[in-house]
Design a protein around this motif. Sequence first.
Motif, mmCIF file in Angstrom:
data_model
loop_
_atom_site.group_PDB
_atom_site.id
_atom_site.type_symbol
_atom_site.label_atom_id
_atom_site.label_comp_id
_atom_site.label_asym_id
_atom_site.label_seq_id
_atom_site.Cartn_x
_atom_site.Cartn_y
_atom_site.Cartn_z
ATOM 1 N N ILE A 105 0.856 -1.191 0.000
ATOM 2 C CA ILE A 105 0.000 0.000 0.000
ATOM 3 C C ILE A 105 0.890 1.238 0.000
ATOM 4 O O ILE A 105 1.778 1.386 0.842
ATOM 5 N N TYR A 106 0.657 2.114 -0.947
ATOM 6 C CA TYR A 106 1.456 3.325 -1.090
ATOM 7 C C TYR A 106 0.638 4.516 -0.606
ATOM 8 O O TYR A 106 -0.454 4.787 -1.111
ATOM 9 N N VAL A 107 1.170 5.211 0.395
ATOM 10 C CA VAL A 107 0.495 6.379 0.973
ATOM 11 C C VAL A 107 1.273 7.624 0.580
ATOM 12 O O VAL A 107 2.428 7.798 0.989
ATOM 13 N N ASP A 108 0.677 8.459 -0.229
ATOM 14 C CA ASP A 108 1.315 9.724 -0.592
ATOM 15 C C ASP A 108 0.761 10.816 0.313
ATOM 16 O O ASP A 108 -0.413 11.169 0.230
ATOM 17 N N ALA A 109 1.620 11.341 1.191
ATOM 18 C CA ALA A 109 1.195 12.368 2.147
ATOM 19 C C ALA A 109 1.898 13.685 1.861
ATOM 20 O O ALA A 109 2.262 14.424 2.772
ATOM 21 N N ASN A 110 2.085 13.984 0.574
ATOM 22 C CA ASN A 110 2.811 15.178 0.180
ATOM 23 C C ASN A 110 1.869 16.332 -0.151
ATOM 24 O O ASN A 110 0.692 16.128 -0.434
ATOM 25 N N ALA A 111 2.430 17.542 -0.152
ATOM 26 C CA ALA A 111 1.648 18.747 -0.431
ATOM 27 C C ALA A 111 1.548 18.943 -1.936
ATOM 28 O O ALA A 111 2.224 19.790 -2.525
ATOM 29 N N ILE A 112 0.697 18.151 -2.569
ATOM 30 C CA ILE A 112 0.548 18.178 -4.019
ATOM 31 C C ILE A 112 -0.904 18.451 -4.399
ATOM 32 O O ILE A 112 -1.811 18.301 -3.586
ATOM 33 N N SER A 113 -1.097 18.835 -5.652
ATOM 34 C CA SER A 113 -2.440 19.120 -6.133
ATOM 35 C C SER A 113 -3.239 17.827 -6.284
ATOM 36 O O SER A 113 -2.657 16.743 -6.389
ATOM 37 N N PRO A 114 -4.556 17.911 -6.320
ATOM 38 C CA PRO A 114 -5.364 16.715 -6.566
ATOM 39 C C PRO A 114 -4.985 16.017 -7.875
ATOM 40 O O PRO A 114 -4.944 14.788 -7.937
ATOM 41 N N ASP A 115 -4.699 16.790 -8.914
ATOM 42 C CA ASP A 115 -4.312 16.176 -10.186
ATOM 43 C C ASP A 115 -2.999 15.418 -10.062
ATOM 44 O O ASP A 115 -2.847 14.323 -10.614
ATOM 45 N N THR A 116 -2.035 16.001 -9.347
ATOM 46 C CA THR A 116 -0.761 15.300 -9.149
ATOM 47 C C THR A 116 -0.971 14.054 -8.305
ATOM 48 O O THR A 116 -0.355 13.004 -8.562
ATOM 49 N N ALA A 117 -1.852 14.124 -7.322
ATOM 50 C CA ALA A 117 -2.152 12.945 -6.507
ATOM 51 C C ALA A 117 -2.705 11.817 -7.367
ATOM 52 O O ALA A 117 -2.362 10.640 -7.184
ATOM 53 N N ARG A 118 -3.535 12.182 -8.317
ATOM 54 C CA ARG A 118 -4.083 11.155 -9.209
ATOM 55 C C ARG A 118 -3.002 10.597 -10.148
ATOM 56 O O ARG A 118 -3.034 9.418 -10.508
ATOM 57 N N PHE B 199 -3.612 2.329 -2.977
ATOM 58 C CA PHE B 199 -3.099 3.697 -2.919
ATOM 59 C C PHE B 199 -3.962 4.496 -1.963
ATOM 60 O O PHE B 199 -5.194 4.440 -2.018
ATOM 61 N N VAL B 200 -3.297 5.255 -1.080
ATOM 62 C CA VAL B 200 -3.995 6.145 -0.158
ATOM 63 C C VAL B 200 -3.441 7.547 -0.355
ATOM 64 O O VAL B 200 -2.225 7.764 -0.295
ATOM 65 N N ASP B 201 -4.338 8.475 -0.613
ATOM 66 C CA ASP B 201 -3.985 9.883 -0.768
ATOM 67 C C ASP B 201 -4.019 10.537 0.602
ATOM 68 O O ASP B 201 -4.967 10.332 1.380
ATOM 69 N N GLY B 202 -2.985 11.328 0.906
ATOM 70 C CA GLY B 202 -2.929 11.950 2.228
ATOM 71 C C GLY B 202 -2.525 13.402 2.176
ATOM 72 O O GLY B 202 -1.911 13.862 1.203
ATOM 73 N N GLY B 203 -2.866 14.138 3.208
ATOM 74 C CA GLY B 203 -2.459 15.523 3.357
ATOM 75 C C GLY B 203 -2.250 15.837 4.826
ATOM 76 O O GLY B 203 -3.108 15.530 5.657
ATOM 77 N N ILE B 204 -1.094 16.418 5.146
ATOM 78 C CA ILE B 204 -0.752 16.718 6.541
ATOM 79 C C ILE B 204 -0.981 18.186 6.823
ATOM 80 O O ILE B 204 -0.515 19.060 6.082
ATOM 81 N N VAL B 205 -1.685 18.475 7.896
ATOM 82 C CA VAL B 205 -1.937 19.844 8.335
ATOM 83 C C VAL B 205 -1.335 20.018 9.722
ATOM 84 O O VAL B 205 -1.680 19.277 10.650
ATOM 85 N N GLY B 206 -0.433 20.977 9.860
ATOM 86 C CA GLY B 206 0.186 21.217 11.159
ATOM 87 C C GLY B 206 1.691 21.025 11.115
ATOM 88 O O GLY B 206 2.281 20.734 10.072
ATOM 89 N N GLN B 207 2.300 21.168 12.273
ATOM 90 C CA GLN B 207 3.740 21.026 12.427
ATOM 91 C C GLN B 207 4.116 19.560 12.632
ATOM 92 O O GLN B 207 3.232 18.722 12.862
ATOM 93 N N PRO B 208 5.406 19.206 12.536
ATOM 94 C CA PRO B 208 5.814 17.836 12.852
ATOM 95 C C PRO B 208 5.224 17.406 14.195
ATOM 96 O O PRO B 208 5.389 18.109 15.202
ATOM 97 N N PRO B 209 4.494 16.297 14.222
ATOM 98 C CA PRO B 209 3.725 15.928 15.421
ATOM 99 C C PRO B 209 4.601 15.502 16.602
ATOM 100 O O PRO B 209 5.390 14.571 16.504
ATOM 101 N N LYS B 210 4.424 16.226 17.689
ATOM 102 C CA LYS B 210 5.127 15.878 18.926
ATOM 103 C C LYS B 210 4.162 15.782 20.104
ATOM 104 O O LYS B 210 4.394 15.016 21.036
ATOM 105 N N THR B 211 3.101 16.572 20.052
ATOM 106 C CA THR B 211 2.093 16.532 21.110
ATOM 107 C C THR B 211 0.723 16.321 20.485
ATOM 108 O O THR B 211 0.452 16.782 19.370
ATOM 109 N N ALA B 212 -0.141 15.640 21.201
ATOM 110 C CA ALA B 212 -1.475 15.348 20.690
ATOM 111 C C ALA B 212 -2.229 16.637 20.392
ATOM 112 O O ALA B 212 -2.146 17.613 21.144
ATOM 113 N N GLY B 213 -2.955 16.631 19.269
ATOM 114 C CA GLY B 213 -3.771 17.769 18.898
ATOM 115 C C GLY B 213 -3.084 18.790 18.032
ATOM 116 O O GLY B 213 -3.726 19.754 17.585
#
Length: 287
Positions: free
Chosen positions: A89-102, A114-128
Amino acid sequence: MSSSTLAILHPGAMGAAVGACLRGLGHRVLWTSEGRSDATRRRADAAGLEDCGSLQTLVDSADIILSICPPHGALELAQEVAALGFKGIYVDANAISPDTAREVAQAVASAAGFVDGGIVGQPPKTAGSTRLYLCGNDAASVAALFEGSPLQAIAIDGPPGSASALKVCYAAWSKGATALRANIGGLPRPEGVEQALRDEWQLSSTPTVKRSAEVAAKADKAWRWVAEMEEIAASFASAGLPPGFHEGAAEIYRRLDQFKDAPSAPDIDTVLDQLQSSTISTTPIKR
């Protein structure tokens, strides 16, 4: 999937932190030092990731690969992994456009999923602090891997591209606004009204004063945000909306790429001087 072997490509600040979240839950997490920098090695070691040497070994060993890299390299990395015969299973969690994700989904079409992903926030260190949005047939299963970690993984409805679209919309404002404030910050300087404008902002729009200095604190990331702004601009164009603002934001961050790996954050005047410089560096950035 609790016993799956996971892999992170490539552990920058965000990727290493995501890997650390998985390691903290007892998962085996691989990475490859092949062609990577000493700084990347230090991050991976600190996160407890297991170096499997080559990309081929990683592809052969991993059940799930999470791609977390600068957006300009997302498609090429997916193509490289696919060419090596990845079947998981390939998870792309990069900041790319929907077209690039496809396009990425198509590149890894021979994989199990294939799993499309998007990360919002800073590198996770604390919950929330950070969310990972996921979509696709295996999104819920991938999200479950992070339960109990500082990273909140959220499966959303929609085909591949949906999670990337959410990320694009979020970053279009957060990072786009930072670029806009930086550009506005340089405009009053040649007219001699810089301090007067700051005084007015202090009176009528106090948050603007703080926001205007953000670009200096984040200047070391500017090189990475060039391609992200271009992906956002492409997303607007694909939706029939004007892309020009974020094309301009890409140019603003391109002018600040010299601050990559700076030992300390520059002050705002140094940033504005560079932004207004007529000589823009064309030296390729070492990725």
